[in-house]
Write a protein that holds these residues in place. Structure first.
Motif, PDB file in Angstrom:
ATOM      1  N   THR A  20       0.838  -1.235  -0.027  1.00 12.45           N
ATOM      2  CA  THR A  20      -0.057   0.082  -0.236  1.00 12.45           C
ATOM      3  C   THR A  20       0.813   1.302  -0.420  1.00 12.45           C
ATOM      4  O   THR A  20       2.533   1.541   0.454  1.00 12.45           O
ATOM      5  CB  THR A  20      -0.663   0.042   1.170  1.00 12.45           C
ATOM      6  OG1 THR A  20       0.133  -0.055   2.044  1.00 12.45           O
ATOM      7  CG2 THR A  20      -1.747  -1.530   1.228  1.00 12.45           C
ATOM      8  N   ASN A  22       0.212   4.907   0.943  1.00 15.50           N
ATOM      9  CA  ASN A  22      -0.643   6.577   1.050  1.00 15.50           C
ATOM     10  C   ASN A  22      -0.175   7.182   2.705  1.00 15.50           C
ATOM     11  O   ASN A  22      -0.498   6.960   3.225  1.00 15.50           O
ATOM     12  CB  ASN A  22      -1.938   5.488   2.022  1.00 15.50           C
ATOM     13  CG  ASN A  22      -2.973   6.478   2.518  1.00 15.50           C
ATOM     14  OD1 ASN A  22      -3.035   7.599   1.606  1.00 15.50           O
ATOM     15  ND2 ASN A  22      -3.492   6.417   3.425  1.00 15.50           N
ATOM     16  N   GLY A  25      -0.926  10.194   4.429  1.00 11.41           N
ATOM     17  CA  GLY A  25      -2.727  10.052   3.818  1.00 11.41           C
ATOM     18  C   GLY A  25      -3.102  10.844   2.528  1.00 11.41           C
ATOM     19  O   GLY A  25      -4.675  10.850   2.154  1.00 11.41           O
ATOM     20  N   GLY A  27      -2.851   9.097  -0.615  1.00 11.75           N
ATOM     21  CA  GLY A  27      -2.824   8.214  -1.591  1.00 11.75           C
ATOM     22  C   GLY A  27      -1.724   7.632  -2.329  1.00 11.75           C
ATOM     23  O   GLY A  27      -0.230   8.246  -1.900  1.00 11.75           O
ATOM     24  N   ASP A  29      -3.634   4.753  -2.192  1.00  8.20           N
ATOM     25  CA  ASP A  29      -4.332   3.965  -1.582  1.00  8.20           C
ATOM     26  C   ASP A  29      -5.016   5.294   0.028  1.00  8.20           C
ATOM     27  O   ASP A  29      -4.501   4.617   0.492  1.00  8.20           O
ATOM     28  CB  ASP A  29      -3.148   2.648  -1.459  1.00  8.20           C
ATOM     29  CG  ASP A  29      -3.172   1.798  -2.200  1.00  8.20           C
ATOM     30  OD1 ASP A  29      -3.271   1.891  -3.374  1.00  8.20           O
ATOM     31  OD2 ASP A  29      -1.460   1.938  -2.024  1.00  8.20           O
ATOM     32  N   LYS A  30      -6.047   5.956  -0.878  1.00 11.56           N
ATOM     33  CA  LYS A  30      -6.339   6.601   0.708  1.00 11.56           C
ATOM     34  C   LYS A  30      -7.010   5.463   1.150  1.00 11.56           C
ATOM     35  O   LYS A  30      -7.249   6.356   2.287  1.00 11.56           O
ATOM     36  CB  LYS A  30      -7.052   7.891  -0.093  1.00 11.56           C
ATOM     37  CG  LYS A  30      -6.055   8.122  -0.927  1.00 11.56           C
ATOM     38  CD  LYS A  30      -6.836  10.505  -1.607  1.00 11.56           C
ATOM     39  CE  LYS A  30      -6.055  11.669  -2.589  1.00 11.56           C
ATOM     40  NZ  LYS A  30      -6.711  12.128  -2.555  1.00 11.56           N
ATOM     41  N   THR A  31      -8.202   4.648   1.287  1.00  9.42           N
ATOM     42  CA  THR A  31      -8.561   3.673   2.016  1.00  9.42           C
ATOM     43  C   THR A  31      -7.974   3.151   2.838  1.00  9.42           C
ATOM     44  O   THR A  31      -7.953   2.618   4.256  1.00  9.42           O
ATOM     45  CB  THR A  31      -9.035   2.819   1.194  1.00  9.42           C
ATOM     46  OG1 THR A  31      -8.948   2.197   0.366  1.00  9.42           O
ATOM     47  CG2 THR A  31     -10.645   3.764   0.813  1.00  9.42           C
ATOM     48  N   ALA A  32      -6.195   3.055   2.615  1.00  7.51           N
ATOM     49  CA  ALA A  32      -5.250   2.029   3.815  1.00  7.51           C
ATOM     50  C   ALA A  32      -4.911   3.482   4.744  1.00  7.51           C
ATOM     51  O   ALA A  32      -4.799   4.177   4.763  1.00  7.51           O
ATOM     52  CB  ALA A  32      -4.280   1.836   2.659  1.00  7.51           C
ATOM     53  N   GLU A  33      -4.120   2.172   5.215  1.00  2.00           N
ATOM     54  CA  GLU A  33      -3.347   2.938   6.733  1.00  2.00           C
ATOM     55  C   GLU A  33      -2.050   3.867   5.930  1.00  2.00           C
ATOM     56  O   GLU A  33      -1.635   3.399   5.511  1.00  2.00           O
ATOM     57  CB  GLU A  33      -3.180   1.815   7.676  1.00  2.00           C
ATOM     58  CG  GLU A  33      -1.888   2.433   8.435  1.00  2.00           C
ATOM     59  CD  GLU A  33      -1.888   1.395   9.807  1.00  2.00           C
ATOM     60  OE1 GLU A  33      -1.621   1.967  10.958  1.00  2.00           O
ATOM     61  OE2 GLU A  33      -1.493   0.618   9.485  1.00  2.00           O
ATOM     62  N   GLU A  34      -2.066   5.144   6.496  1.00  2.00           N
ATOM     63  CA  GLU A  34      -1.671   6.355   6.412  1.00  2.00           C
ATOM     64  C   GLU A  34      -0.205   5.338   6.270  1.00  2.00           C
ATOM     65  O   GLU A  34       0.221   4.487   7.948  1.00  2.00           O
ATOM     66  CB  GLU A  34      -1.456   6.909   7.121  1.00  2.00           C
ATOM     67  CG  GLU A  34      -0.529   8.149   6.927  1.00  2.00           C
ATOM     68  CD  GLU A  34       1.148   8.298   7.404  1.00  2.00           C
ATOM     69  OE1 GLU A  34       1.968   8.688   6.401  1.00  2.00           O
ATOM     70  OE2 GLU A  34       1.276   6.975   8.270  1.00  2.00           O
TER      71      GLU A  34
END
Length: 280
Positions: A20, A22, A25, A27, A29-34
């Motif tokens: 991932t 991100n 935060g 992206g 992968d903006k839905t993944a953990e930072e």
């Protein structure tokens, strides 16, 4: 190549696979953990001298502050750049990170007896008006070439800052962490931690503020300055920096090492005859 073969006995984290991306935060992968997450494999020896090959690990990089970026620019570089882990930093800014290693099966911290990181291609820009740097928190050891194109400054609190001293651009970037020119080694630094699964680092550049350009920082979790082949000349001399805790490198001669140091030395780098103690 004896030096290259012996280096395979050190703890080396190989085959990074981006899972991932991100960082900060932003992206993609903006839905993944930072942060940035990699699947990797460690190669090392256990306490009995048995090889551990391909231990599955996860490396996680988290930003410690706000990430100054341009939409769609940093996201395309952060993660992997060829054979290197990579992070893009806006010119004239910096960002601090926590880097940690966990067991991929248990998700628990995984202690590495010898955790090495090599940062490459530290450049100046604009005739020295902007200078790239790396700031590391309390390493046990670090290595530079002699002569070097990186200036190291050790502070009283144990931090070490490595700054570029020569102009450069993307044309002189390394393509392989194990195949380096003399100048590529001179622009690199290898940092070593003992018995840990984490470290802190700050990456950035000083000088020009609000610079529209970005600076790509590339690194690997292996001791490339000690082990990479020099492809355009003789291996440069390596110089260890002052340790901040217990000394991890002892200078010995070949005769002493071959007769009396085998039980304590992991191996000796032949060119400079440095003994790497077994930490396990």
């Amino acid at each position: 190549n004896t030096k290259f073969a012996n280096c395979e006995q050190l703890v080396v984290v190989k085959h990074p696979e981006l899972v991932t991306s991100n960082l900060g935060g932003i992206g993609p992968d903006k839905t993944a953990e930072e942060g940035i997450t990699y699947n990797t494999e460690a190669y090392m020896q256990d306490g009995d001298g048995h090889k551990i090959a391909g231990k599955k690990l996860k490396v996680v990089i988290h930003a410690k502050g706000a990430y100054d970026h341009t939409e769609g620019h940093s996201q395309n570089f952060n993660g992997l750049h060829g054979k290197f882990l990579s992070i893009l930093i806006k010119g004239g800014t910096s960002l601090s990170f926590n880097v940690s290693v966990v067991d991929a099966d248990t998700n628990k911290p995984f202690l590495l007896p010898y955790f090495s990181i090599t940062f490459f291609d530290l450049d100046r820009h604009g005739e020295g008006q902007e200078v790239e740097y790396i700031r590391i928190k309390k390493p046990d050891q670090y290595f530079l070439t002699k002569p070097t194109l990186v200036e190291a400054t050790e502070s009283d609190d144990g931090y070490v800052t490595f700054k570029a001293t020569k102009n450069g651009n993307a044309a002189d970037n390394p393509a392989d962490p194990l195949l380096l020119t003399v100048e590529q080694k001179q622009k690199a630094v290898t940092v070593v931690y003992k018995d840990t699964n984490k470290f802190e680092v700050e990456m950035g550049s000083e000088g020009i503020r609000n610079d529209p350009n970005y600076r790509g920082f590339i690194f690997v979790f292996r001791p490339s300055l000690l082990c990479a082949r020099t492809v355009d000349g003789e291996d440069p001399t390596l110089v260890p920096g002052r340790t901040t805790t217990t000394t991890t490198v002892a200078v010995v001669d070949d005769t002493t090492t071959s007769k009396g140091e085998d039980r304590t030395c992991l191996f000796v780098v032949p060119i400079v005859s440095w003994c790497f103690p077994k930490f396990w």
